[in-house]
Scaffold this motif. Structure first.
Motif, PDB file in Angstrom:
ATOM      1  N   GLY A 106       0.837  -1.190   0.000  1.00 24.50           N
ATOM      2  CA  GLY A 106       0.000   0.000   0.000  1.00 24.50           C
ATOM      3  C   GLY A 106       0.876   1.245   0.000  1.00 24.50           C
ATOM      4  O   GLY A 106       2.066   1.184   0.281  1.00 24.50           O
ATOM      5  N   GLY A 107       0.272   2.354  -0.321  1.00 27.71           N
ATOM      6  CA  GLY A 107       1.007   3.612  -0.330  1.00 27.71           C
ATOM      7  C   GLY A 107       1.278   4.077  -1.742  1.00 27.71           C
ATOM      8  O   GLY A 107       0.532   3.779  -2.676  1.00 27.71           O
ATOM      9  N   GLU A 108       2.375   4.776  -1.910  1.00 23.03           N
ATOM     10  CA  GLU A 108       2.721   5.383  -3.190  1.00 23.03           C
ATOM     11  C   GLU A 108       3.085   4.352  -4.259  1.00 23.03           C
ATOM     12  O   GLU A 108       2.949   4.612  -5.455  1.00 23.03           O
ATOM     13  CB  GLU A 108       3.901   6.338  -2.958  1.00 23.03           C
ATOM     14  N   TRP A 109       3.574   3.214  -3.850  1.00 22.17           N
ATOM     15  CA  TRP A 109       3.992   2.144  -4.766  1.00 22.17           C
ATOM     16  C   TRP A 109       3.026   0.987  -4.674  1.00 22.17           C
ATOM     17  O   TRP A 109       2.296   0.835  -3.689  1.00 22.17           O
ATOM     18  CB  TRP A 109       5.415   1.694  -4.425  1.00 22.17           C
ATOM     19  N   ASP A 110       3.038   0.119  -5.694  1.00 21.76           N
ATOM     20  CA  ASP A 110       2.105  -1.004  -5.745  1.00 21.76           C
ATOM     21  C   ASP A 110       2.742  -2.352  -5.399  1.00 21.76           C
ATOM     22  O   ASP A 110       2.084  -3.222  -4.827  1.00 21.76           O
ATOM     23  CB  ASP A 110       1.481  -1.098  -7.148  1.00 21.76           C
ATOM     24  N   TYR A 111       4.006  -2.541  -5.766  1.00 23.52           N
ATOM     25  CA  TYR A 111       4.685  -3.822  -5.546  1.00 23.52           C
ATOM     26  C   TYR A 111       6.114  -3.576  -5.075  1.00 23.52           C
ATOM     27  O   TYR A 111       6.735  -2.565  -5.421  1.00 23.52           O
ATOM     28  CB  TYR A 111       4.727  -4.656  -6.835  1.00 23.52           C
ATOM     29  N   LEU A 112       6.618  -4.534  -4.306  1.00 24.36           N
ATOM     30  CA  LEU A 112       8.001  -4.516  -3.857  1.00 24.36           C
ATOM     31  C   LEU A 112       8.592  -5.894  -4.119  1.00 24.36           C
ATOM     32  O   LEU A 112       8.047  -6.907  -3.676  1.00 24.36           O
ATOM     33  CB  LEU A 112       8.088  -4.188  -2.362  1.00 24.36           C
ATOM     34  N   ALA A 113       9.689  -5.916  -4.861  1.00 23.82           N
ATOM     35  CA  ALA A 113      10.389  -7.171  -5.147  1.00 23.82           C
ATOM     36  C   ALA A 113      11.763  -7.123  -4.498  1.00 23.82           C
ATOM     37  O   ALA A 113      12.428  -6.084  -4.502  1.00 23.82           O
ATOM     38  CB  ALA A 113      10.550  -7.363  -6.657  1.00 23.82           C
ATOM     39  N   GLN A 114      12.186  -8.238  -3.948  1.00 28.22           N
ATOM     40  CA  GLN A 114      13.548  -8.360  -3.454  1.00 28.22           C
ATOM     41  C   GLN A 114      14.302  -9.240  -4.439  1.00 28.22           C
ATOM     42  O   GLN A 114      13.880 -10.348  -4.741  1.00 28.22           O
ATOM     43  CB  GLN A 114      13.590  -8.986  -2.068  1.00 28.22           C
ATOM     44  N   VAL A 115      15.409  -8.720  -4.937  1.00 30.82           N
ATOM     45  CA  VAL A 115      16.210  -9.418  -5.937  1.00 30.82           C
ATOM     46  C   VAL A 115      17.559  -9.772  -5.321  1.00 30.82           C
ATOM     47  O   VAL A 115      18.220  -8.913  -4.729  1.00 30.82           O
ATOM     48  CB  VAL A 115      16.426  -8.534  -7.185  1.00 30.82           C
ATOM     49  N   SER A 116      17.961 -11.017  -5.446  1.00 28.40           N
ATOM     50  CA  SER A 116      19.286 -11.469  -5.009  1.00 28.40           C
ATOM     51  C   SER A 116      20.054 -11.899  -6.242  1.00 28.40           C
ATOM     52  O   SER A 116      19.644 -12.817  -6.953  1.00 28.40           O
ATOM     53  CB  SER A 116      19.167 -12.640  -4.038  1.00 28.40           C
ATOM     54  N   THR A 117      21.171 -11.218  -6.501  1.00 29.34           N
ATOM     55  CA  THR A 117      21.960 -11.490  -7.697  1.00 29.34           C
ATOM     56  C   THR A 117      23.431 -11.251  -7.388  1.00 29.34           C
ATOM     57  O   THR A 117      23.777 -10.851  -6.289  1.00 29.34           O
ATOM     58  CB  THR A 117      21.453 -10.627  -8.881  1.00 29.34           C
ATOM     59  N   GLY A 118      24.280 -11.500  -8.360  1.00 28.97           N
ATOM     60  CA  GLY A 118      25.709 -11.397  -8.124  1.00 28.97           C
ATOM     61  C   GLY A 118      26.361 -10.143  -8.652  1.00 28.97           C
ATOM     62  O   GLY A 118      27.502  -9.856  -8.314  1.00 28.97           O
ATOM     63  N   SER A 119      25.645  -9.372  -9.483  1.00 30.63           N
ATOM     64  CA  SER A 119      26.295  -8.229 -10.119  1.00 30.63           C
ATOM     65  C   SER A 119      25.244  -7.271 -10.674  1.00 30.63           C
ATOM     66  O   SER A 119      24.060  -7.617 -10.780  1.00 30.63           O
ATOM     67  CB  SER A 119      27.171  -8.717 -11.277  1.00 30.63           C
ATOM     68  N   MET A 120      25.702  -6.105 -11.060  1.00 31.80           N
ATOM     69  CA  MET A 120      24.803  -5.150 -11.719  1.00 31.80           C
ATOM     70  C   MET A 120      24.290  -5.717 -13.034  1.00 31.80           C
ATOM     71  O   MET A 120      23.133  -5.527 -13.390  1.00 31.80           O
ATOM     72  CB  MET A 120      25.514  -3.815 -11.966  1.00 31.80           C
ATOM     73  N   ALA A 121      25.154  -6.439 -13.748  1.00 31.98           N
ATOM     74  CA  ALA A 121      24.713  -7.071 -14.999  1.00 31.98           C
ATOM     75  C   ALA A 121      23.619  -8.097 -14.711  1.00 31.98           C
ATOM     76  O   ALA A 121      22.642  -8.215 -15.466  1.00 31.98           O
ATOM     77  CB  ALA A 121      25.894  -7.719 -15.715  1.00 31.98           C
ATOM     78  N   GLY A 122      23.761  -8.820 -13.610  1.00 32.90           N
ATOM     79  CA  GLY A 122      22.724  -9.776 -13.216  1.00 32.90           C
ATOM     80  C   GLY A 122      21.425  -9.080 -12.882  1.00 32.90           C
ATOM     81  O   GLY A 122      20.340  -9.520 -13.271  1.00 32.90           O
TER      82      GLY A 122
END
Length: 162
Positions: A106-122
């Motif tokens: 709720g609030g200003e945004w609709d969804y929140l995702a947590q991403v686990s990766t190894g690099s900016m390219a990932g």
């Protein structure tokens, strides 16, 4: 519909605390720690599973140790709020293994995702896979610089309860 919260007694709270601390305990070890017979312990665990309180057990993996040292929290705002849209974005997020948590918020945004990766390219690959073909209003990523704590055990009592 929100399921009703099952009534937990002191033994249930102790079982949950022990299993959150170490889910690899044998039933015998757990029963000994709790002062229960193995049968009583097994029955209690079965009841907690049947009530949906216990939803499995798994190993907690140190993300940097397996090359996933970059955590990104992605905020998403969309113009769409119907059930079809929600199902579509949920399925998209579920299809991307690097998205380790996904919330409608709720609030200003609709969804929140947590991403686990190894690099900016990932992260860039995840970002492109997430947004492809979706009509999103805005997407922003916040990069975790340090994990203060994570995978903390859930409190099994509400504040003020004993």
């Amino acid at each position: 519909m929100i399921a009703s919260t099952p009534r937990l007694d002191e033994t249930d709270h102790r079982i949950l605390a022990e299993l959150q601390a170490d889910a690899s305990l044998s039933q015998r070890e757990l029963a000994e720690r709790l002062g229960l017979s193995q049968n009583a312990c097994w029955r209690r665990i079965g009841q907690l599973r049947a009530a949906g309180v216990l939803r499995g057990s798994r190993a907690v993996i140190d993300a940097p140790a397996v090359g996933l040292g970059l955590t990104v929290f992605v905020l998403i705002r969309t113009r769409h709020h119907d059930d079809r849209w929600a199902d579509r974005i949920r399925r998209r997020a579920e299809s991307i293994p690097e998205i380790t948590a996904f919330h409608r918020i709720g609030g200003e945004w609709d969804y929140l995702a947590q991403v686990s990766t190894g690099s900016m390219a990932g992260y860039d690959r995840v970002y492109k896979a997430l947004i492809e073909g979706l009509d999103l209003e805005r997407v922003t990523g916040m990069f975790s610089m340090e994990t203060i704590f994570a995978d903390r055990p859930l409190p099994t009592r509400r504040a003020g309860e004993r």
